[in-house]
Design a protein around this motif. Sequence first.
Motif, PDB file in Angstrom:
ATOM      1  N   HIS A  36       0.835  -1.203   0.000  1.00  0.00           N
ATOM      2  CA  HIS A  36       0.000   0.000   0.000  1.00  0.00           C
ATOM      3  C   HIS A  36       0.871   1.254   0.000  1.00  0.00           C
ATOM      4  O   HIS A  36       0.570   2.228  -0.716  1.00  0.00           O
ATOM      5  CB  HIS A  36      -0.919   0.004   1.224  1.00  0.00           C
ATOM      6  CG  HIS A  36      -1.852   1.182   1.268  1.00  0.00           C
ATOM      7  ND1 HIS A  36      -1.521   2.374   1.866  1.00  0.00           N
ATOM      8  CD2 HIS A  36      -3.102   1.345   0.769  1.00  0.00           C
ATOM      9  CE1 HIS A  36      -2.506   3.226   1.740  1.00  0.00           C
ATOM     10  NE2 HIS A  36      -3.489   2.630   1.074  1.00  0.00           N
TER      11      HIS A  36
ATOM     12  N   HIS B  45       0.714   3.732  -3.147  1.00  0.00           N
ATOM     13  CA  HIS B  45       0.248   5.098  -2.875  1.00  0.00           C
ATOM     14  C   HIS B  45       1.168   6.132  -3.513  1.00  0.00           C
ATOM     15  O   HIS B  45       0.717   7.222  -3.909  1.00  0.00           O
ATOM     16  CB  HIS B  45       0.181   5.323  -1.364  1.00  0.00           C
ATOM     17  CG  HIS B  45      -0.440   6.632  -0.977  1.00  0.00           C
ATOM     18  ND1 HIS B  45      -1.758   6.942  -1.242  1.00  0.00           N
ATOM     19  CD2 HIS B  45       0.086   7.724  -0.362  1.00  0.00           C
ATOM     20  CE1 HIS B  45      -2.022   8.163  -0.817  1.00  0.00           C
ATOM     21  NE2 HIS B  45      -0.922   8.656  -0.274  1.00  0.00           N
TER      22      HIS B  45
ATOM     23  N   LYS C  38      -5.713   1.754  -6.924  1.00  0.00           N
ATOM     24  CA  LYS C  38      -4.709   2.734  -7.370  1.00  0.00           C
ATOM     25  C   LYS C  38      -4.585   2.749  -8.887  1.00  0.00           C
ATOM     26  O   LYS C  38      -4.437   3.805  -9.497  1.00  0.00           O
ATOM     27  CB  LYS C  38      -3.361   2.414  -6.721  1.00  0.00           C
ATOM     28  CG  LYS C  38      -2.265   3.428  -7.050  1.00  0.00           C
ATOM     29  CD  LYS C  38      -2.614   4.844  -6.613  1.00  0.00           C
ATOM     30  CE  LYS C  38      -1.469   5.802  -6.921  1.00  0.00           C
ATOM     31  NZ  LYS C  38      -1.823   7.206  -6.646  1.00  0.00           N
TER      32      LYS C  38
END
Length: 244
Positions: free
Chosen positions: A101, A105, A137
Motif C-alpha cells: 500500500h 500510494h 490505485k
Amino acid sequence: MGYLDEALHVFDVMMDRGVPPTVHLCKLLIFEFCKRGWVEVAESLSLEMESYGLSMDKVMYTYLIYGYCKRRKMKMAMRLFMRMLKVGCEPDNYTYNTLIHGFVHLGLFDKAWVLHNKMVNCGLKPNIVTYQIMISKYCKDHKVDCALMLLNNMLQCNIAPNVHCYTVLISALCKEQRFEEVDSLYLQMLDNGIIPDHVLFFTLAKNHPKGDEVHVALKVLLEIATKAYKIELSGVSSYMERKM
C-alpha cells in the motif's frame, strides 16, 4: 488519556530506577507513539526494548512499518522490514500489504510487485486486500486495463473479489465511457453472487440517462432482495437438513 509526554517521562523514571520494562508495556507505548505520528520515538523505544533482552513481535514491527509508510518514508519502512527478516521475525500478509500500500500510494507499482512476488515465494498467499489496494490505485491513475487484468488474475487464483473491487472498476470504466464493459462487469459481479452496495448504485445512476434513476434503483434493489432471499432459503434448507 493521550498524555504521551507524561507516559514517556514515567518510562524514563522507571529506567533510571532500574525497573525493567515488560513486553506489554513497550508494545503499548509503541502503538500509541505510532498513532500520534511519533514513529522515530517508537522505533527508538523498540531498540531500547531489545537492549533489555525483550523481543519485538511481527505486530510491533508492522505497526512501525505502517507509521513510516503513512508518512511516505518508504526507505525507513523497508529498513525495518529487513531488520525484521534479519532477526528471524516472519512477516505476515498484513506486513506485506502495508508495504505494498505504501509503494502503490506513491505510484511505485514495480516495487509493489517485487514485494508481491516475495510474498508468494515465502509461501504466503496474496489476499483480497492485496489486490484491492492495487486495483484501486490503478483505477485512480487511469490504468483501468491493468486493473481489469488484475481482477482476472484474482479469479484465476480462486480469490473472490469483493464489491469494492467491482465498484472502483465500474466507476473508472464509466469515466472512460466504456459502457459495454460496465454492463459486462456488472453482470459478472452478479454471477459471482456479489450484492451491489450504495456506492455502486450511485455510480450507475449518475452515468445512466437522466430520468432513469428510478429504474436503476428498482433494478439494484431487486437484485439485492433476490440475493437475500436465496441466502435465507439456503439457511432454511440447511436447518431442515440438520433437523432431519
